[in-house]
Design a protein around this motif. Structure first.
Motif, PDB file in Angstrom:
ATOM      1  N   TYR A  10       3.516 -18.044  -6.145  1.00 57.19           N
ATOM      2  CA  TYR A  10       3.506 -16.771  -5.419  1.00 57.19           C
ATOM      3  C   TYR A  10       2.994 -16.935  -3.992  1.00 57.19           C
ATOM      4  CZ  TYR A  10       4.008 -14.609  -9.992  1.00 57.19           C
ATOM      5  OH  TYR A  10       4.466 -14.251 -11.238  1.00 57.19           O
ATOM      6  N   ILE A  49       4.852  -9.463  -1.665  1.00 59.03           N
ATOM      7  CA  ILE A  49       4.607 -10.447  -2.715  1.00 59.03           C
ATOM      8  C   ILE A  49       5.923 -11.160  -2.990  1.00 59.03           C
ATOM      9  CG2 ILE A  49       3.900 -10.839  -5.105  1.00 59.03           C
ATOM     10  CD1 ILE A  49       2.243  -8.243  -4.878  1.00 59.03           C
ATOM     11  N   ASP A  51       7.844 -13.906  -5.288  1.00 55.43           N
ATOM     12  CA  ASP A  51       7.869 -14.707  -6.513  1.00 55.43           C
ATOM     13  C   ASP A  51       8.779 -15.892  -6.220  1.00 55.43           C
ATOM     14  OD1 ASP A  51       8.300 -15.871  -8.997  1.00 55.43           O
ATOM     15  OD2 ASP A  51       8.517 -13.957 -10.043  1.00 55.43           O
ATOM     16  N   GLU A  57      11.333 -10.837  -3.800  1.00 57.44           N
ATOM     17  CA  GLU A  57      10.142 -10.300  -3.162  1.00 57.44           C
ATOM     18  C   GLU A  57      10.066  -8.809  -3.368  1.00 57.44           C
ATOM     19  OE1 GLU A  57       9.722  -8.354  -0.104  1.00 57.44           O
ATOM     20  OE2 GLU A  57      11.836  -8.010   0.162  1.00 57.44           O
ATOM     21  N   GLU A  86      -2.785 -15.024 -10.525  1.00 50.54           N
ATOM     22  CA  GLU A  86      -1.354 -15.152 -10.796  1.00 50.54           C
ATOM     23  C   GLU A  86      -0.890 -14.188 -11.884  1.00 50.54           C
ATOM     24  OE1 GLU A  86       0.739 -18.594 -10.217  1.00 50.54           O
ATOM     25  OE2 GLU A  86      -0.392 -18.932  -8.359  1.00 50.54           O
ATOM     26  N   LEU A  89      -0.483 -10.945 -10.032  1.00 52.67           N
ATOM     27  CA  LEU A  89       0.699 -10.995  -9.173  1.00 52.67           C
ATOM     28  C   LEU A  89       1.984 -10.935  -9.996  1.00 52.67           C
ATOM     29  CD1 LEU A  89      -0.414 -13.653  -6.531  1.00 52.67           C
ATOM     30  CD2 LEU A  89      -0.353 -11.155  -6.297  1.00 52.67           C
ATOM     31  N   GLU A  90       1.949 -11.514 -11.171  1.00 53.96           N
ATOM     32  CA  GLU A  90       3.122 -11.471 -12.053  1.00 53.96           C
ATOM     33  C   GLU A  90       3.473 -10.031 -12.428  1.00 53.96           C
ATOM     34  OE1 GLU A  90       4.738 -13.549 -16.176  1.00 53.96           O
ATOM     35  OE2 GLU A  90       2.609 -13.648 -15.684  1.00 53.96           O
ATOM     36  N   ALA A  93       5.111  -8.612  -9.432  1.00 54.90           N
ATOM     37  CA  ALA A  93       6.393  -9.275  -9.181  1.00 54.90           C
ATOM     38  C   ALA A  93       7.497  -8.728 -10.080  1.00 54.90           C
ATOM     39  CB  ALA A  93       6.249 -10.781  -9.362  1.00 54.90           C
TER      40      ALA A  93
END
Length: 103
Positions: A10, A49, A51, A57, A86, A89-90, A93
């Motif tokens: 990321y 963000i 990926d 994005e 992460e 963020l996942e 994403a």
């Protein structure tokens, strides 16, 4: 624009719409040159963000950006592991619909 996080999976960039541009414009009445502030009409910041695995994005602004900012503030208080970052963020994403394009 500030890169906040970059890993093999990321990338997170903070976009600052409130940044002020300055242009040197002559002021005829004062016979001198002064910088003029140009302020965006919709002054909003956001987070991009990316990926890297999915090559997509997502741009977070408004209430999404505020929610993400809360995560960042919490991370500054209690340093998370890379896995925790992460995982968060996942989740964001999953909202990504835009393919990453290079111009």
């Amino acid at each position: 624009m500030h890169t906040l996080y970059d890993s093999d999976t990321y990338s997170v960039t903070h976009m600052l719409a409130n940044a002020v541009a300055t242009d040197a414009t002559p002021d005829v009445s004062l016979d001198r040159t002064e910088p003029v502030r140009i302020v965006p009409t919709l002054a909003r910041h956001g987070f991009e963000i990316v990926d890297k695995r999915a090559n997509k994005e997502v741009y977070l602004d408004g209430s999404w950006a505020e929610l993400f900012q809360q995560h960042i503030s919490a991370w500054q208080q209690n340093t998370p592991t890379q896995e925790e970052v992460e995982d968060t963020l996942e989740q964001y994403a999953e909202l990504a619909q835009n393919p990453v394009l290079v111009h």
